[in-house]
Design an enzyme around this catalytic site. Structure first.
Site, mmCIF file in Angstrom:
data_model
loop_
_atom_site.group_PDB
_atom_site.id
_atom_site.type_symbol
_atom_site.label_atom_id
_atom_site.label_comp_id
_atom_site.label_asym_id
_atom_site.label_seq_id
_atom_site.Cartn_x
_atom_site.Cartn_y
_atom_site.Cartn_z
ATOM 1 N N CYS A 3 0.827 -1.210 0.000
ATOM 2 C CA CYS A 3 0.000 0.000 0.000
ATOM 3 C C CYS A 3 0.863 1.263 0.000
ATOM 4 O O CYS A 3 1.745 1.417 0.845
ATOM 5 C CB CYS A 3 -0.920 0.016 1.211
ATOM 6 N N LYS A 42 2.046 -9.279 -0.385
ATOM 7 C CA LYS A 42 1.876 -8.385 -1.538
ATOM 8 C C LYS A 42 2.930 -7.291 -1.409
ATOM 9 O O LYS A 42 3.009 -6.620 -0.377
ATOM 10 C CB LYS A 42 0.472 -7.770 -1.533
ATOM 11 N N HIS A 72 3.771 -6.289 -7.455
ATOM 12 C CA HIS A 72 3.240 -5.176 -8.253
ATOM 13 C C HIS A 72 4.435 -4.471 -8.898
ATOM 14 O O HIS A 72 5.334 -4.029 -8.193
ATOM 15 C CB HIS A 72 2.459 -4.226 -7.350
ATOM 16 N N GLY A 106 -0.145 -5.715 -12.257
ATOM 17 C CA GLY A 106 0.067 -4.387 -12.820
ATOM 18 C C GLY A 106 -0.468 -4.242 -14.228
ATOM 19 O O GLY A 106 0.041 -4.870 -15.155
ATOM 20 N N ASP A 107 -1.540 -3.459 -14.387
ATOM 21 C CA ASP A 107 -2.059 -3.050 -15.700
ATOM 22 C C ASP A 107 -2.732 -4.168 -16.502
ATOM 23 O O ASP A 107 -2.891 -4.033 -17.716
ATOM 24 C CB ASP A 107 -0.945 -2.426 -16.558
#
Length: 265
Positions: A3, A42, A72, A106-107
């Site tokens: 985060c 994560k 990520h 990611g994306d």
């Protein structure tokens, strides 16, 4: 441990943990020895761009007690500026021991993105879908059925109706329940407005960082759903939940100008 939000990072949590590998290790070690469920982590690539990158820890995470790690492909400093670095994610996947599953993140915004990443790096266990699911929650159907779904505005409205139904069921249908549901709906609409219908695209599939110009949809509802104005999101909420209270205002919590600007640092 990924985060990037200031209020979390300033307390030493979230991606701030990426600067403290021993604290990361202790958290995972204690958690994995306390619960019977598998522990997953994560992370982002790093806290600062190019410094203390996570690939140096990948080989150790399995011995900490983690079953899987989701990477990520951006640093905390980068936030959501630029596209995710999938080559780096692949590197992490190849460095990880076979006992540790690595999930790329990611994306991912289409089944094409999903397929490309899975093909490019067989060592990845799977790919995580994040913002893509906020913008178009039917992405999982597209991945499962391997197709671009030119979903209609009516079908999209039905998804919103389901969301509202679940909100009222959870929070109640009194005034407080209605307005709580509305707030969550409006936060979501601040993402769904970024979707461009497949039938209007010149190039398929849409990329998550594209900034499409204002456009008219194929009907009034599709045009309304494409608006990036909070006033129009409120109009959609009124279609589903009735008029807003007098003096009602709304600004999305994420405060993003939508696509690829770094919000901090």
């Amino acid at each position: 441990m990924g985060c990037p939000i200031d209020i979390v990072v300033n307390k030493g949590a979230g991606s701030a943990l990426l600067t403290k590998p021993m604290r990361m290790k202790n958290i995972v070690d204690v958690a994995s020895s306390t619960v019977e469920k598998p522990i997953t982590i994560k992370v982002r690539t790093a806290y600062f761009e190019g410094k203390n990158r996570i690939d140096s820890l990948i080989a150790d995470m399995g011995s900490w007690g983690a079953s899987a790690v989701t990477v990520h492909g951006r640093s905390r400093q980068q936030r959501y500026s630029k596209l995710a670095d999938w080559e780096y994610i692949y590197q992490c996947g190849r460095k990880a021991p076979k006992t540790l599953q690595v999930v790329g993140n990611g994306d991912v915004f289409s089944f094409v993105d999903w397929n490309n990443h899975r093909t490019a790096c067989p060592e990845l266990a799977t790919c995580m879908v994040a913002r893509g699911a906020l913008i178009k929650p039917w992405i999982f159907t597209e991945i499962k059925e391997q197709r671009h779904w030119d979903i209609s505005s009516g079908e999209r409205l039905n998804i919103l109706k389901d969301f509202v139904h679940f909100g009222l069921e959870h929070w109640g249908s009194d005034t407080k329940g209605v307005e709580t549901t509305r707030r969550f709906l409006l936060e979501w609409l601040s993402y769904t407005c970024r979707y461009v219908p497949v039938g209007l695209l010149e190039v398929i599939p849409q990329r998550i960082n594209w900034r499409p110009p204002s456009y008219y949809g194929r009907d009034e509802l599709e045009t309304l759903m494409a608006s990036d104005s909070a006033a129009d999101w409120i109009r959609i909420s009124e279609m589903l939940l009735g008029k807003v209270p007098v003096g009602f205002t709304f600004a999305p919590k994420h405060k993003s100008n939508a696509y690829d600007r770094a919000e901090n640092g």
